[in-house]
Motif scaffolding. Structure first.
Motif, PDB file in Angstrom:
ATOM      1  N   LEU A  66      40.305  17.548 -35.705  1.00 53.22           N
ATOM      2  CA  LEU A  66      40.293  16.306 -36.462  1.00 53.22           C
ATOM      3  C   LEU A  66      40.674  15.155 -35.542  1.00 53.22           C
ATOM      4  O   LEU A  66      41.609  15.259 -34.737  1.00 53.22           O
ATOM      5  N   SER A  67      39.947  14.027 -35.630  1.00 55.14           N
ATOM      6  CA  SER A  67      40.303  12.825 -34.871  1.00 55.14           C
ATOM      7  C   SER A  67      39.906  11.591 -35.661  1.00 55.14           C
ATOM      8  O   SER A  67      39.187  11.682 -36.675  1.00 55.14           O
ATOM      9  N   TYR A  68      40.365  10.434 -35.181  1.00 57.10           N
ATOM     10  CA  TYR A  68      40.121   9.168 -35.876  1.00 57.10           C
ATOM     11  C   TYR A  68      39.973   8.074 -34.838  1.00 57.10           C
ATOM     12  O   TYR A  68      40.778   7.980 -33.893  1.00 57.10           O
ATOM     13  N   HIS A  69      38.929   7.251 -35.005  1.00 58.48           N
ATOM     14  CA  HIS A  69      38.727   6.150 -34.067  1.00 58.48           C
ATOM     15  C   HIS A  69      37.888   5.066 -34.732  1.00 58.48           C
ATOM     16  O   HIS A  69      36.856   5.353 -35.355  1.00 58.48           O
ATOM     17  N   ASP A  70      38.353   3.805 -34.631  1.00 56.88           N
ATOM     18  CA  ASP A  70      37.623   2.639 -35.147  1.00 56.88           C
ATOM     19  C   ASP A  70      37.209   2.813 -36.606  1.00 56.88           C
ATOM     20  O   ASP A  70      36.066   2.520 -36.998  1.00 56.88           O
ATOM     21  N   GLY A  71      38.135   3.318 -37.428  1.00 58.43           N
ATOM     22  CA  GLY A  71      37.891   3.409 -38.861  1.00 58.43           C
ATOM     23  C   GLY A  71      37.092   4.623 -39.308  1.00 58.43           C
ATOM     24  O   GLY A  71      36.749   4.734 -40.486  1.00 58.43           O
ATOM     25  N   VAL A  72      36.788   5.543 -38.388  1.00 59.00           N
ATOM     26  CA  VAL A  72      35.980   6.718 -38.729  1.00 59.00           C
ATOM     27  C   VAL A  72      36.773   7.985 -38.421  1.00 59.00           C
ATOM     28  O   VAL A  72      37.359   8.118 -37.339  1.00 59.00           O
ATOM     29  N   PHE A  73      36.766   8.925 -39.373  1.00 59.82           N
ATOM     30  CA  PHE A  73      37.318  10.256 -39.148  1.00 59.82           C
ATOM     31  C   PHE A  73      36.203  11.160 -38.618  1.00 59.82           C
ATOM     32  O   PHE A  73      35.076  11.134 -39.122  1.00 59.82           O
ATOM     33  N   TYR A  74      36.546  11.960 -37.620  1.00 63.15           N
ATOM     34  CA  TYR A  74      35.620  12.941 -37.045  1.00 63.15           C
ATOM     35  C   TYR A  74      36.215  14.330 -37.237  1.00 63.15           C
ATOM     36  O   TYR A  74      37.419  14.541 -37.029  1.00 63.15           O
ATOM     37  N   LEU A  75      35.381  15.277 -37.604  1.00 65.99           N
ATOM     38  CA  LEU A  75      35.808  16.666 -37.723  1.00 65.99           C
ATOM     39  C   LEU A  75      34.794  17.551 -37.004  1.00 65.99           C
ATOM     40  O   LEU A  75      33.610  17.565 -37.367  1.00 65.99           O
ATOM     41  N   LEU A  76      35.251  18.262 -35.984  1.00 65.14           N
ATOM     42  CA  LEU A  76      34.416  19.225 -35.274  1.00 65.14           C
ATOM     43  C   LEU A  76      34.844  20.630 -35.686  1.00 65.14           C
ATOM     44  O   LEU A  76      36.045  20.880 -35.900  1.00 65.14           O
ATOM     45  N   TYR A  77      33.891  21.547 -35.769  1.00 62.99           N
ATOM     46  CA  TYR A  77      34.218  22.915 -36.175  1.00 62.99           C
ATOM     47  C   TYR A  77      33.158  23.874 -35.657  1.00 62.99           C
ATOM     48  O   TYR A  77      32.026  23.497 -35.377  1.00 62.99           O
ATOM     49  N   THR A  78      33.557  25.135 -35.537  1.00 57.79           N
ATOM     50  CA  THR A  78      32.658  26.211 -35.159  1.00 57.79           C
ATOM     51  C   THR A  78      32.405  27.099 -36.368  1.00 57.79           C
ATOM     52  O   THR A  78      33.348  27.438 -37.088  1.00 57.79           O
ATOM     53  N   ASP A  79      31.148  27.479 -36.594  1.00 58.47           N
ATOM     54  CA  ASP A  79      30.794  28.486 -37.586  1.00 58.47           C
ATOM     55  C   ASP A  79      30.377  29.737 -36.814  1.00 58.47           C
ATOM     56  O   ASP A  79      29.341  29.747 -36.154  1.00 58.47           O
TER      57      ASP A  79
END
Length: 521
Positions: free
Chosen positions: A76-89
């Motif tokens: 999970l990360s946050y930058h310039d008003g946007v949340f980002y979520l990276l994940y592996t399936d």
């Protein structure tokens, strides 16, 4: 004080961030749907489960995923008003090969809606998005190598990511090969005082687990490892109450204090088995004058209690013990196994005040099970439900299940056969060997009450016909069997307790559950 673990029960691979005065932490959910649990805190000591961002099949299709596959190590990360979520399936995880698919989703609000996923790559797992101070973004992950004679954990790689185009570009850079501990994964990057720091999970996620750190003046390396390495481990102290410590994630508070969230596990007394699964703890960390990171108070062992940051305590309201299924939405603690809930097999409206489950496939299925469960979070706890169910064929069952995976579970089920008619019986599956207890309880009434009582490594099912007078049913069971590493199983999830229904004849016979309660004893 922060009392560890802060997230009890199966909640591993924490990824922690701060957005102004709010802290968020994402954890792995593996084959349970919806995917990725996000917890919320305002003081680092008190946490509440807030949301699951991966709540659509278009974001996460777990059908056919192996047990302990599915969602690994979200970032999970946050930058310039946007949340980002990276994940592996993870679609395959045994042996030399790993079938790995990495994605990113975004949202303007932590509670969603979250976007459709953008595909990243399939070269490794544990993807992490680093936002550099020059505006560029980079995806780090571990590299997997299946070839004989080579290390499976083949280093940490980095590639640039374009958020507008939602794609990776440019060369894939191998930036670090890990410390001598080996098995390097879970990369986290941060920049401080002109240094790029690379925090790694090493040693494997079991009892040899560790957190290590390296640094470089250049993002692309080379990285030098802390001579004091590892930062944290319990490998040399098997009696320590928080074992398997590693896979860290760093956060800085509003006042400049630093903390690290990390995996831990609490073994049963006298046994190296943790049926609660891998949990999350938080440690206070400090920077030395030489620019390296240390656990507060020195040493390498995770503490059971650490000083909380300098901010007002912010406890959350206590959750109710009992869910009466009086609303049209499942409680947030419940998850389903691999598939989303839909009105084909689950309803909270057909019979108001009841959870109706229509039987589908067996507890061995990797596809369509009718199973709703929550985490076991305490060594001593009890779960209870009331069930109305009228089977008329031996293929129809419903009841209360304590579930690790399709190889290891305990099930107090209501069923039917030609000799006993409608009855209650305990069935078990141990390392894939299915057994039914010889004794059963005949049931003349369609309504009965079921209970599971945990006392560390002991589990006893109980049954009642009126909800007041309880009797034991079946033998006392070994709760250690539900641990993710029982007899070398090498699983990653923890014990889930819940309600399920099966109809192996394909007629989808329904079972009605009046309530579900869970409480610590």
């Amino acid at each position: 004080m922060i009392r560890n673990p802060v997230l009890t029960g199966f909640n591993p691979d924490p990824s922690i961030i701060r957005v102004e005065d709010d802290y968020y932490m994402a954890v792995s959910t593996f084959e349970w749907f919806p995917g990725v649990g996000i917890y919320h805190s305002r003081d680092l000591a008190n946490w509440r489960l807030l949301t699951y961002p991966l709540n659509r099949i278009s974001q996460l299709d777990l059908r056919g995923d192996p047990s302990s596959g599915g969602v690994w190590a979200p970032a999970l990360s946050y930058h310039d008003g946007v949340f980002y979520l990276l994940y592996t399936d993870v679609k395959a995880r045994r042996g030399a090969f790993k079938d790995l698919h990495n994605y990113v989703v975004t949202a303007n609000n932590i509670e969603g809606p979250w976007s459709e996923p953008a595909y990243l790559h399939a070269r490794g797992f544990d993807p992490f998005l680093y936002h550099d101070d020059d505006g560029r973004k980079w995806v780090a992950n571990m590299r997997w190598d299946y070839r004989p004679g080579r290390s499976r954990f083949a280093g940490i790689e980095l590639q640039e990511f374009l958020p507008a185009e939602r794609k990776l570009i440019g060369p894939v850079n191998l930036i670090a090969m890990g410390s001598p501990i080996g098995v390097s994964e879970g990369p986290q990057l941060l920049k401080r005082d002109g240094w790029y720091y690379l925090l790694l999970a090493e040693g494997g996620t079991g009892y040899n687990h560790a957190a290590t750190i390296a640094r470089s003046r250049s993002l692309l390396g080379p990285y030098e490892y802390d001579p004091h390495s590892p930062l944290m481990t319990t490998v040399n102290d098997p009696a320590h109450p928080l074992q398997k410590a590693g896979h860290g994630s760093l956060v800085e508070t509003q006042s400049g204090e630093w903390y690290m969230a990390h995996i831990c596990a609490r073994p049963l007394p006298g046994r190296r088995l943790s049926p609660l699964g891998r949990e999350t703890a938080i440690q206070r960390v400090e920077w030395t004058d030489q620019g390296w990171l240390r656990l507060a108070g020195e040493g390498k062992l995770p503490a059971l209690e650490v000083p909380a940051p300098r901010m007002a305590p912010h406890p959350w309201p206590a959750k109710p013990v009992k869910d009466d299924f009086d609303t049209q939405k499942l409680g947030i603690d419940f998850q389903s196994l691999r598939i989303p809930t839909d009105n084909v097999w689950l309803s909270l409206s057909e019979r108001p005040g009841y959870l109706r489950l229509r039987g589908q496939e067996s507890l061995a299925s990797w596809n369509r099970q009718s199973l709703i469960a929550r985490r076991l979070q305490h060594f001593s706890a009890e779960a209870e439900t009331c069930l109305e169910f009228e089977p008329n064929h031996f293929n129809q069952c419903a009841g209360l299940v304590c579930y690790s995976d399709e190889s290891d579970y305990f099930y107090l089920r209501i069923g039917y056969d030609e000799t006993n008619g409608r009855h209650a019986r305990v069935v078990t599956c141990k390392s894939g060997n299915y057994e039914e207890a010889e004794d059963s309880v005949p049931l003349a009434d369609r309504r009965c009450y079921l209970k599971a009582v945990f006392d560390h490594d002991r589990l006893q099912f109980k049954i009642s016909l009126d909800g007041a007078a309880w009797t034991d049913i079946g033998p006392e069971l070994d709760a250690g069997q539900l641990a993710d590493d029982y007899e070398g199983k090498l699983g990653f999830a923890g014990t889930m307790i819940g309600m399920c229904a099966q109809d192996l004849s394909g007629t989808m016979k329904h079972a009605d559950f009046d309530y579900f309660s869970y409480r610590e004893i």
